[in-house]
Design an enzyme around this catalytic site. Structure first.
Site, PDB file in Angstrom:
ATOM      1  CG  PHE A  42      -2.142   0.753   1.170  1.00 15.17           C
ATOM      2  CD1 PHE A  42      -3.349   0.111   0.981  1.00 15.17           C
ATOM      3  CD2 PHE A  42      -2.130   2.135   1.289  1.00 15.17           C
ATOM      4  CE1 PHE A  42      -4.542   0.828   0.921  1.00 15.17           C
ATOM      5  CE2 PHE A  42      -3.311   2.861   1.224  1.00 15.17           C
ATOM      6  CZ  PHE A  42      -4.527   2.204   1.036  1.00 15.17           C
ATOM      7  CB  ALA A  85       0.556  -0.421   7.558  1.00 10.66           C
ATOM      8  CD  GLU A 123      -2.994  -6.781   5.530  1.00  4.22           C
ATOM      9  OE1 GLU A 123      -2.498  -5.697   5.160  1.00  4.22           O
ATOM     10  OE2 GLU A 123      -4.225  -6.955   5.692  1.00  4.22           O
ATOM     11  CB  VAL A 172      -0.222   4.545   7.870  1.00  9.78           C
ATOM     12  CG1 VAL A 172      -1.739   4.522   8.004  1.00  9.78           C
ATOM     13  CG2 VAL A 172       0.337   3.149   8.071  1.00  9.78           C
ATOM     14  CB  ILE A 173      -0.873   8.718   3.730  1.00  6.00           C
ATOM     15  CG1 ILE A 173       0.605   8.373   3.436  1.00  6.00           C
ATOM     16  CG2 ILE A 173      -1.173  10.169   3.382  1.00  6.00           C
ATOM     17  CD1 ILE A 173       0.975   8.360   1.981  1.00  6.00           C
ATOM     18  CB  THR A 218     -11.221   7.591   6.145  1.00  4.47           C
ATOM     19  OG1 THR A 218     -10.048   6.800   6.198  1.00  4.47           O
ATOM     20  CG2 THR A 218     -11.525   7.964   4.727  1.00  4.47           C
ATOM     21  CG  HIS A 271      -9.101   2.562   6.847  1.00  4.17           C
ATOM     22  ND1 HIS A 271      -9.957   1.546   7.170  1.00  4.17           N
ATOM     23  CD2 HIS A 271      -8.110   1.995   6.120  1.00  4.17           C
ATOM     24  CE1 HIS A 271      -9.507   0.421   6.652  1.00  4.17           C
ATOM     25  NE2 HIS A 271      -8.379   0.663   6.008  1.00  4.17           N
ATOM     26  CG  PHE A 315       7.977   1.739  13.857  1.00  5.95           C
ATOM     27  CD1 PHE A 315       6.954   0.811  13.737  1.00  5.95           C
ATOM     28  CD2 PHE A 315       7.663   3.081  13.712  1.00  5.95           C
ATOM     29  CE1 PHE A 315       5.646   1.212  13.471  1.00  5.95           C
ATOM     30  CE2 PHE A 315       6.370   3.497  13.446  1.00  5.95           C
ATOM     31  CZ  PHE A 315       5.361   2.552  13.324  1.00  5.95           C
ATOM     32  NE  ARG A 370       8.207  12.709   8.315  1.00  9.49           N
ATOM     33  CZ  ARG A 370       7.781  13.940   8.022  1.00  9.49           C
ATOM     34  NH1 ARG A 370       7.532  14.287   6.763  1.00  9.49           N
ATOM     35  NH2 ARG A 370       7.619  14.832   8.983  1.00  9.49           N
TER      36      ARG A 370
HETATM   37  N1  INI Z   1      -2.462   0.470   4.504  1.00  9.17           N
HETATM   38  C1  INI Z   1      -1.309   1.152   4.488  1.00  9.17           C
HETATM   39  O1  INI Z   1      -0.222   0.532   4.507  1.00  9.17           O
HETATM   40  N2  INI Z   1      -1.312   2.518   4.466  1.00  9.17           N
HETATM   41  C2  INI Z   1      -2.471   3.234   4.458  1.00  9.17           C
HETATM   42  O2  INI Z   1      -2.406   4.484   4.407  1.00  9.17           O
HETATM   43  C3  INI Z   1      -3.701   2.526   4.490  1.00  9.17           C
HETATM   44  N3  INI Z   1      -4.949   3.256   4.498  1.00  9.17           N
HETATM   45  O3  INI Z   1      -4.961   4.460   4.743  1.00  9.17           O
HETATM   46  O4  INI Z   1      -6.020   2.681   4.301  1.00  9.17           O
HETATM   47  C4  INI Z   1      -3.675   1.113   4.497  1.00  9.17           C
HETATM   48  N4  INI Z   1      -4.812   0.388   4.504  1.00  9.17           N
HETATM   49  C5  INI Z   1      -4.831  -1.012   4.144  1.00  9.17           C
HETATM   50  C6  INI Z   1      -4.601  -1.925   5.338  1.00  9.17           C
HETATM   51  O5  INI Z   1      -3.261  -1.826   5.783  1.00  9.17           O
HETATM   52  C7  INI Z   1      -4.865  -3.394   4.987  1.00  9.17           C
HETATM   53  O6  INI Z   1      -3.965  -3.826   4.006  1.00  9.17           O
HETATM   54  C8  INI Z   1      -6.287  -3.638   4.469  1.00  9.17           C
HETATM   55  O7  INI Z   1      -7.239  -3.101   5.356  1.00  9.17           O
HETATM   56  C9  INI Z   1      -6.546  -5.157   4.295  1.00  9.17           C
HETATM   57  O8  INI Z   1      -6.414  -5.845   5.534  1.00  9.17           O
END
Ligand code: INI
Length: 162
Positions: free
Chosen positions: A22, A56, A58, A81-82, A86, A88, A113, A127
């Site tokens: 991701f 992230a 996983e 992770v941005i 949301t 989320h 990390f 970064r």
């Molecule tokens: N995963 C990320 O690595 N970065 C993100 O910014 C992100 N957002 O924002 O949704 C993200 N979501 C996916 C998540 O990590 C899982 O792969 C997904 O939910 C399936 O389990």
């Protein structure tokens, strides 16, 4: 006073990297930075293994799987992770960080990390190899140091002196 300080020598050490797909515009340069750091500090190319996971969220389960192989001196978690708009973001970031911390404390294997948690894509780009350095490189350097300091502690014995 007895002090222990790690060095950054990577000869003979093995590292496992887990990287999230991701936001791979960001995570690929983090992986490149981490690998470059390890190689420049003497780690052999075939002593570095990288595992891609979907996101992230996983990272912890894959880190645990690598930790339990017994093949690695240290692991490095890489992701981005941005925040966006949301909630989320909060769920993914907090689950991922507590999951990674749990794997490290339960297995005793140092886990660096190298996961960016940013407000915007611009901050993440900064970064990942542009004006704020490369956090993948920084995470790899911390992993090298932790391997060395833990090796010194395990060589130090019970502390009893003859
Ligand atoms: N995963 C990320 O690595 N970065 C993100 O910014 C992100 N957002 O924002 O949704 C993200 N979501 C996916 C998540 O990590 C899982 O792969 C997904 O939910 C399936 O389990």
């Amino acid at each position: 006073m007895i002090e222990y300080r790690g060095d950054m020598r990577g000869e003979g050490r093995r590292f496992g990297l887990v990287v999230s797909r991701f936001n791979d515009l960001i995570t690929r340069p983090l992986l490149t930075g981490a690998e470059d750091c390890l190689l420049r500090h003497g780690v052999a190319p075939d002593a570095i293994e990288a595992v891609w996971v979907p996101g992230a969220w996983e990272l912890p389960v894959a880190l645990r799987a690598l930790a339990t192989t017994g093949r690695f001196d240290a692991l490095i978690a890489l992701g981005a992770v941005i925040r966006g708009a949301t909630p989320h973001f909060e769920y993914v970031s907090s689950g991922m960080t507590s999951g990674i911390a749990a794997v490290g404390s339960e297995t005793g294997i140092p886990i660096s990390f190298g996961v960016l948690t940013t407000e915007s894509i611009e901050q993440a780009i900064e970064r990942a190899g542009t004006k704020a350095g490369n956090k993948g490189w920084d995470a790899a350097l911390a992993a090298l140091e932790m391997v060395s300091v833990l090796a010194q502690l395990s060589d130090s014995g019970s502390g009893e002196r003859a």
